[in-house]
Design an enzyme around this catalytic site. Structure first.
Site, PDB file in Angstrom:
ATOM      1  N   VAL A  97       1.931  20.249  12.189  1.00 29.86           N
ATOM      2  CA  VAL A  97       2.884  19.381  12.893  1.00 29.86           C
ATOM      3  C   VAL A  97       4.283  19.967  12.748  1.00 29.86           C
ATOM      4  O   VAL A  97       4.700  20.345  11.652  1.00 29.86           O
ATOM      5  CB  VAL A  97       2.815  17.940  12.328  1.00 29.86           C
ATOM      6  CG1 VAL A  97       3.912  17.074  12.941  1.00 29.86           C
ATOM      7  CG2 VAL A  97       1.443  17.326  12.590  1.00 29.86           C
TER       8      VAL A  97
ATOM      9  N   SER B  91      -0.069   8.657   8.686  1.00 32.91           N
ATOM     10  CA  SER B  91      -1.019   8.219   7.646  1.00 32.91           C
ATOM     11  C   SER B  91      -1.486   9.447   6.884  1.00 32.91           C
ATOM     12  O   SER B  91      -2.609   9.908   7.044  1.00 32.91           O
ATOM     13  CB  SER B  91      -2.199   7.487   8.296  1.00 32.91           C
ATOM     14  OG  SER B  91      -2.695   8.214   9.411  1.00 32.91           O
TER      15      SER B  91
ATOM     16  N   ARG C  79      -0.514   8.234   0.268  1.00 37.00           N
ATOM     17  CA  ARG C  79       0.425   7.276  -0.310  1.00 37.00           C
ATOM     18  C   ARG C  79       0.973   7.823  -1.633  1.00 37.00           C
ATOM     19  O   ARG C  79       0.324   8.627  -2.288  1.00 37.00           O
ATOM     20  CB  ARG C  79      -0.269   5.918  -0.525  1.00 37.00           C
ATOM     21  CG  ARG C  79      -0.709   5.302   0.808  1.00 37.00           C
ATOM     22  CD  ARG C  79      -1.400   3.975   0.634  1.00 37.00           C
ATOM     23  NE  ARG C  79      -0.572   2.948   0.054  1.00 37.00           N
ATOM     24  CZ  ARG C  79       0.342   2.231   0.729  1.00 37.00           C
ATOM     25  NH1 ARG C  79       0.541   2.457   2.018  1.00 37.00           N
ATOM     26  NH2 ARG C  79       1.054   1.301   0.110  1.00 37.00           N
TER      27      ARG C  79
ATOM     28  N   ALA D 235      -8.475  -0.894  -3.830  1.00 35.73           N
ATOM     29  CA  ALA D 235      -8.224  -2.217  -4.399  1.00 35.73           C
ATOM     30  C   ALA D 235      -9.222  -2.544  -5.510  1.00 35.73           C
ATOM     31  O   ALA D 235      -8.839  -3.052  -6.567  1.00 35.73           O
ATOM     32  CB  ALA D 235      -8.306  -3.263  -3.293  1.00 35.73           C
TER      33      ALA D 235
ATOM     34  N   HIS E   4     -37.829  -7.458   5.571  1.00 39.68           N
ATOM     35  CA  HIS E   4     -38.068  -6.895   6.908  1.00 39.68           C
ATOM     36  C   HIS E   4     -37.836  -7.969   7.975  1.00 39.68           C
ATOM     37  O   HIS E   4     -38.292  -9.094   7.800  1.00 39.68           O
ATOM     38  CB  HIS E   4     -39.509  -6.402   7.032  1.00 39.68           C
ATOM     39  CG  HIS E   4     -39.807  -5.874   8.405  1.00 39.68           C
ATOM     40  ND1 HIS E   4     -39.361  -4.641   8.828  1.00 39.68           N
ATOM     41  CD2 HIS E   4     -40.462  -6.433   9.453  1.00 39.68           C
ATOM     42  CE1 HIS E   4     -39.742  -4.455  10.084  1.00 39.68           C
ATOM     43  NE2 HIS E   4     -40.412  -5.520  10.495  1.00 39.68           N
TER      44      HIS E   4
END
Ligand code: FAD
Ligand code: NAI
Length: 475
Positions: A247, A279, A282, A330, A454
């Site tokens: 980029v 994205s 983080r 989390a 099943h």
């Protein structure tokens, strides 16, 4: 004199709020400080996960999946939908309501467990005889003290160097969850978990989506066979994923965003879009914690340095969740929160990092636990593999959702399950069986001998376990 607590938790995300609850259950006098503000400036417990992460993203994934089914999937079932339209305002309002239900739920749990909840930023003042003094800066300012401190301050979206988030054109996960009108063209940089989940949401709602990924391989951390199968499905859906890109300059203006990039062949390209979601991972968040005041050690990534038990370099100070090493998930944060509260109580809290499941909530879903085939090869471990396609599963056929497979990897000698990898319908739920099996050190034969209902998707798990011994029954 400042208010005294046995345990002070800084951060009310899944790591922090769960640690606070467990510590309270164990009989401690607990405070939790969290600075997240809702739209009205009030408290909004639950952190990234509840406010701008797991919960709102899953709400929009569900709504957008319904929309796609109504537009494209129902016809196969003989259901005609005419005059289908989208009320994006209502969809976003529903998502906000789901978030609020979760915020309120945690507030209720704090009351139930008699946890003192402080709204504001918590920062270290000093260490003293009574433990640590922590300043809470919110609508008012006060100082509280605690013998044991659990830091659970989470993470923030990583920005591209020189391209700050404006949440208008250049969006983090926060802005990505509240785009007010479906963009005609949307770009995402990074085809990781957020790139795929948020890319899927906006593609289903009608955006033309392009995902630009730096790495030459798609989902490099995922088992290769599973990643390939998922990529085929995303390509078919029209999610454009460009791998091996570089980029370049990003210009943002009134008309949208222009991205200069180079493709895998080294050819210069320009992509003009209405919105860009970045994205690319983080970063651990220690902003405003005043770690220097007490000499709290951070590593080169800015994460708080901890040992296997989440102990920091300071006595009585622990750190958990996204702000420390390990996967930014989390449920990993929650497990660490419980384990630390139990360790403070003199118990033997434990987190097994080898059995932390991963789920990507796209369609098909992707889920795994344990080691990938590439990892086993690299480690020189002798293994057996067994796969079973959903195409041969009766329930999947009835659902009209036969993409994907279940894959088992087991030790060549002992047959112990080393990894289970899935791509397909509802595998976010199916993966739990594999987690339980691995926690109990089960063999693939153990799963193969268990009676599965099943018709159910879980029969694909049993069949994949049978496949390890080359004896599938339905394929
Ligand atoms: P956080 O949830 O980030 O909470 C930290 C809290 O601490 C925040 O409320 C913050 O305001 C507060 N805080 C920070 N500093 C201070 C301070 N000094 N004083 C007071 N308060 C402070 N994970 C999954 O497992 N499943 C998913 O489906 C999933 N989906 C995701 C989707 C998106 C879009 C994103 C961005 C993330 C997702 N995650 C998911 C990751 C997950 O959100 C995190 O791993 C998780 O929230 C980490 O929990 P935590 O408690 O460590 O931190
Ligand atoms: P990620 O780490 O999953 O993916 C980031 C991607 O961006 C990688 O593929 C990386 O190669 C690529 N990248 C990095 N720099 C780049 C650049 N300059 N140009 C192009 N590509 C680049 O991070 P993501 O998606 O931001 O999510 C952050 C974390 O949040 C995840 O790792 C996960 O821990 C958590 N999360 C979990 C979810 C779940 O459990 N379902 C959902 C969403 C997020």
């Amino acid at each position: 004199m400042s208010k005294q607590f046995d345990v002070i938790v800084i951060g009310g995300g899944p790591g922090g709020y769960i640690a606070a609850i467990r510590a309270a259950q164990l009989g401690f006098n607990v405070a939790c400080i969290d600075e997240w503000k809702n739209a009205k400036g009030g408290p909004a417990l639950g952190g990234t996960c509840t406010n701008v992460g797991c919960i709102p993203s899953k709400a929009l994934l569900q709504s957008s999946e319904h929309y796609e089914h109504a537009g494209h999937g129902f016809a196969d079932h003989g259901i005609k939908v005419e005059g289908l339209s989208l009320d994006i305002g209502k969809m976003l309002a529903r998502k906000d309501q789901v978030v609020k239900q979760n915020n309120d739920g945690i507030t209720y749990l704090f009351k139930k467990n008699k946890i003192a909840s402080f709204h504001g930023r918590g920062s270290f003042v000093k260490a003293g005889d009574a433990g640590y003094e922590i300043k809470v800066a919110g609508a008012t300012e006060e100082t509280i003290s605690g013998k044991q401190i659990i830091i659970a301050t989470g993470s923030n979206a990583r920005a591209l160097p020189g391209t700050a988030f404006d949440e208008e054109n250049i969006l983090s996960n926060d802005g990505a969850l509240r785009i007010g009108a479906v963009p005609k063209k949307l770009a995402l940089i990074g085809s990781g978990v957020i790139g795929l989940e948020m890319g899927s949401v906006w593609r289903r709602l009608g955006a033309e989506v392009t995902v630009l990924e730096a790495l030459p391989t798609f989902l490099g951390g995922v088992d290769e066979q599973i990643a390939k199968e998922a990529k085929k499905a995303f390509d078919k859906q029209g999610l454009k994923i460009e791998l091996g890109v570089k980029v370049g300059e990003i210009k943002s203006g009134k008309k949208g965003v222009s991205i200069a990039w180079t493709n895998a062949k080294g050819e210069a390209q320009t992509l003009d879009v209405d919105k860009l979601i970045v994205s690319i991972g983080r970063v651990p968040n220690t902003i405003g914690l005043n770690a220097e005041a007490v000499g709290l050690k951070l590593d080169e990534r800015g994460a708080i340095t901890v040992d296997d038990d989440c102990k920091t370099n300071l006595p009585g100070v622990w750190a958990i969740g996204d702000v420390v090493r390990g996967p930014m998930l989390a449920h990993k944060a929650e497990e660490e929160g419980v384990a630390v509260a139990e360790r403070i109580a003199g118990q033997h809290g434990h987190v097994n990092f080898n059995t932390v499941p991963w789920v990507i909530y796209t369609h098909p879903e992707i889920a795994w636990v344990g080691q990938t085939e590439q990892q086993l090869k690299a480690a020189g471990r002798a293994y057996k593999a067994g796969t079973f396609p959903f195409l041969a599963n009766g329930r999947a056929r009835a659902l009209g959702d036969t993409t994907g497979m279940v894959k088992f990897l087991a030790d060549a000698t002992t047959d112990e399950i080393l990894g289970v990898h899935m791509v397909g319908p509802q595998v976010s739920e199916l993966i739990s069986e594999a987690v339980v099996a691995m926690e109990f050190k089960a063999s693939s034969e153990d799963i193969a001998r268990i009676c599965h209902a099943h018709p159910s998707l879980s029969e694909a798990t049993k069949e994949a376990a049978l496949a390890v011994d080359k004896r599938t029954l339905n394929f």
